[in-house]
Write a protein that holds these residues in place. Structure first.
Motif, mmCIF file in Angstrom:
data_model
loop_
_atom_site.group_PDB
_atom_site.id
_atom_site.type_symbol
_atom_site.label_atom_id
_atom_site.label_comp_id
_atom_site.label_asym_id
_atom_site.label_seq_id
_atom_site.Cartn_x
_atom_site.Cartn_y
_atom_site.Cartn_z
ATOM 1 N N MET A 107 0.849 -1.200 0.000
ATOM 2 C CA MET A 107 0.000 0.000 0.000
ATOM 3 C C MET A 107 0.880 1.244 0.000
ATOM 4 O O MET A 107 1.830 1.356 0.774
ATOM 5 N N SER A 108 0.661 2.175 -0.908
ATOM 6 C CA SER A 108 1.509 3.353 -1.042
ATOM 7 C C SER A 108 1.319 4.284 0.140
ATOM 8 O O SER A 108 0.277 4.302 0.792
ATOM 9 N N ARG A 109 2.350 5.115 0.366
ATOM 10 C CA ARG A 109 2.304 6.044 1.492
ATOM 11 C C ARG A 109 1.238 7.108 1.273
ATOM 12 O O ARG A 109 0.583 7.540 2.208
ATOM 13 N N SER A 110 1.059 7.560 0.005
ATOM 14 C CA SER A 110 0.108 8.626 -0.280
ATOM 15 C C SER A 110 -1.328 8.203 0.004
ATOM 16 O O SER A 110 -2.179 9.024 0.313
ATOM 17 N N SER A 111 -1.602 6.871 -0.071
ATOM 18 C CA SER A 111 -2.957 6.409 0.169
ATOM 19 C C SER A 111 -3.330 6.509 1.642
ATOM 20 O O SER A 111 -4.503 6.469 2.002
ATOM 21 N N ASN A 112 -2.313 6.608 2.529
ATOM 22 C CA ASN A 112 -2.574 6.730 3.953
ATOM 23 C C ASN A 112 -2.827 8.171 4.385
ATOM 24 O O ASN A 112 -3.150 8.426 5.532
ATOM 25 N N ILE A 113 -2.626 9.118 3.469
ATOM 26 C CA ILE A 113 -2.809 10.529 3.798
ATOM 27 C C ILE A 113 -4.277 10.886 3.654
ATOM 28 O O ILE A 113 -4.877 10.624 2.610
ATOM 29 N N PRO A 114 -4.898 11.500 4.665
ATOM 30 C CA PRO A 114 -6.297 11.915 4.550
ATOM 31 C C PRO A 114 -6.493 12.886 3.398
ATOM 32 O O PRO A 114 -5.573 13.607 2.993
ATOM 33 N N ALA A 115 -7.703 12.880 2.857
ATOM 34 C CA ALA A 115 -7.990 13.726 1.700
ATOM 35 C C ALA A 115 -7.769 15.202 2.008
ATOM 36 O O ALA A 115 -7.255 15.952 1.175
ATOM 37 N N ALA A 116 -8.165 15.642 3.213
ATOM 38 C CA ALA A 116 -8.000 17.057 3.580
ATOM 39 C C ALA A 116 -6.518 17.436 3.628
ATOM 40 O O ALA A 116 -6.120 18.499 3.126
ATOM 41 N N ALA A 117 -5.694 16.548 4.213
ATOM 42 C CA ALA A 117 -4.262 16.833 4.296
ATOM 43 C C ALA A 117 -3.623 16.830 2.916
ATOM 44 O O ALA A 117 -2.750 17.649 2.609
ATOM 45 N N LEU A 118 -4.068 15.899 2.056
ATOM 46 C CA LEU A 118 -3.535 15.840 0.701
ATOM 47 C C LEU A 118 -3.892 17.107 -0.074
ATOM 48 O O LEU A 118 -3.057 17.666 -0.797
ATOM 49 N N SER A 119 -5.129 17.566 0.071
ATOM 50 C CA SER A 119 -5.550 18.801 -0.605
ATOM 51 C C SER A 119 -4.741 19.990 -0.104
ATOM 52 O O SER A 119 -4.341 20.863 -0.889
ATOM 53 N N PHE A 120 -4.489 20.020 1.204
ATOM 54 C CA PHE A 120 -3.708 21.109 1.778
ATOM 55 C C PHE A 120 -2.288 21.105 1.224
ATOM 56 O O PHE A 120 -1.729 22.162 0.904
ATOM 57 N N ARG A 121 -1.701 19.918 1.078
ATOM 58 C CA ARG A 121 -0.349 19.819 0.523
ATOM 59 C C ARG A 121 -0.317 20.275 -0.930
ATOM 60 O O ARG A 121 0.615 20.957 -1.361
ATOM 61 N N ILE A 122 -1.326 19.902 -1.688
ATOM 62 C CA ILE A 122 -1.379 20.322 -3.091
ATOM 63 C C ILE A 122 -1.459 21.839 -3.200
ATOM 64 O O ILE A 122 -0.776 22.455 -4.032
ATOM 65 N N ILE A 123 -2.278 22.437 -2.335
ATOM 66 C CA ILE A 123 -2.398 23.904 -2.338
ATOM 67 C C ILE A 123 -1.065 24.547 -1.982
ATOM 68 O O ILE A 123 -0.645 25.538 -2.610
ATOM 69 N N LEU A 124 -0.360 23.985 -1.000
ATOM 70 C CA LEU A 124 0.935 24.532 -0.613
ATOM 71 C C LEU A 124 1.946 24.428 -1.751
ATOM 72 O O LEU A 124 2.713 25.366 -2.013
ATOM 73 N N TRP A 125 1.944 23.288 -2.450
ATOM 74 C CA TRP A 125 2.854 23.124 -3.579
ATOM 75 C C TRP A 125 2.518 24.093 -4.712
ATOM 76 O O TRP A 125 3.418 24.644 -5.348
ATOM 77 N N LEU A 126 1.242 24.319 -4.941
ATOM 78 C CA LEU A 126 0.842 25.286 -5.975
ATOM 79 C C LEU A 126 1.281 26.694 -5.599
ATOM 80 O O LEU A 126 1.782 27.449 -6.451
ATOM 81 N N LEU A 127 1.089 27.060 -4.328
ATOM 82 C CA LEU A 127 1.517 28.385 -3.884
ATOM 83 C C LEU A 127 3.031 28.531 -3.974
ATOM 84 O O LEU A 127 3.540 29.591 -4.366
#
Length: 277
Positions: free
Chosen positions: A1-21
């Motif tokens: 099971m990949s590490r990214s699949s263990n990340i909650p959706a809210a945390a993943l969305s927050f990380r994506i926003i941070l990377w975009l910024l």
């Protein structure tokens, strides 16, 4: 099971926003760096077009023909005493406001707070006449002394607030042991204040390095101009040579970026120091 699949959706969305910024923030600097190694013909091909080979001679032209060698060392000569004196004086005044009782303490602290809010544009004209009366126009002192005075209010408030977050038990134990004020300052407060002092020094370095108005008004001799002021006159001479202009801009901002990257851990530690007293 990949590490990214263990990340909650809210945390993943927050990380994506941070990377975009982060991407949006860093893109202009990357374009500036890319343009600085292009030729005039490469610039006409588009902002994202890669040059056939890097034109580092643009930096040589900016450094020598644009007098950036003079401006750079002038900025160093100005920044070092401003930062050192402001941190030292802020440490003394901050200690006084944090731990000592004296007449008009609250009034003086309020005056410092008001002084921190007054923009340089409000007093630059009387400052010019004062410097001219003292014979300091076109000297390093004309640039250094006013910036030290402007930095003291922030330095005092910043360090006083940081000192008030120090554990009371340590200071009380030192007082009970008969330690004097200067001993407490040197042996107890200063070692604990290193992260906050480093953060303050970084703030002052950035502000002093970027200061434009005071050198612009008080210095008209090319031998005493700092980098931001030199960039203005350099732009007037090389308006059509975009690669050389951007090379000059990179020279101006590179020390700021490198300094932050080197001291970023101390910067973050200083900002978070005292969060949990």
């Amino acid at each position: 099971m990949s590490r990214s699949s263990n990340i909650p959706a809210a945390a993943l969305s927050f990380r994506i926003i941070l990377w975009l910024l982060a991407f949006v923030t860093i893109t202009p600097f990357l374009l500036l760096l890319l343009t600085s190694i292009k030729s005039k013909a490469d610039v006409l091909k588009g902002a994202f077009a890669l040059p056939a080979y890097p034109h580092f001679e643009n930096y040589v032209d900016a450094w020598s023909a644009g007098h950036f060698n003079i401006y750079f060392w002038n900025s160093i000569i100005v920044v070092i005493p401003v930062v050192a004196a402001s941190v030292f004086l802020g440490l003394l005044t901050g200690f006084a406001f944090a731990y000592l009782s004296f007449p008009l303490r609250r009034t003086l602290f309020g005056i410092l707070t008001i002084g921190m809010m007054v923009p340089a544009e409000a007093f630059i004209i009387p400052l010019y006449y004062e410097m001219r009366y003292l014979g300091l126009i076109n000297t390093y002192a004309a640039v250094i002394v006013p910036q030290i005075a402007m930095s003291i209010p922030f330095s005092t408030i910043f360090l006083a607030s940081a000192m008030q977050q120090l554990p009371d038990e340590i200071l009380e134990a030192a007082v009970l042991d008969g330690a004097g004020r200067f001993y407490i300052l040197r042996k107890i407060v200063i070692p604990l204040m290193v992260p906050a002092m480093s953060t303050l020094a970084l703030f002052l370095f950035i502000w002093t390095w970027n200061e434009f108005l005071i050198p612009f008004i008080l210095v008209n001799d090319d031998a005493y101009r700092t980098l931001p002021l030199g960039m203005l006159f350099f732009q007037g001479r090389y308006t059509v040579n975009t690669p050389v202009l951007t090379a000059g801009a990179v020279i101006v901002i590179a020390p700021l970026i490198l300094t932050y990257l080197v001291f970023q851990r101390r910067f973050i530690a200083g900002l978070t120091a005292g969060a949990t007293k």
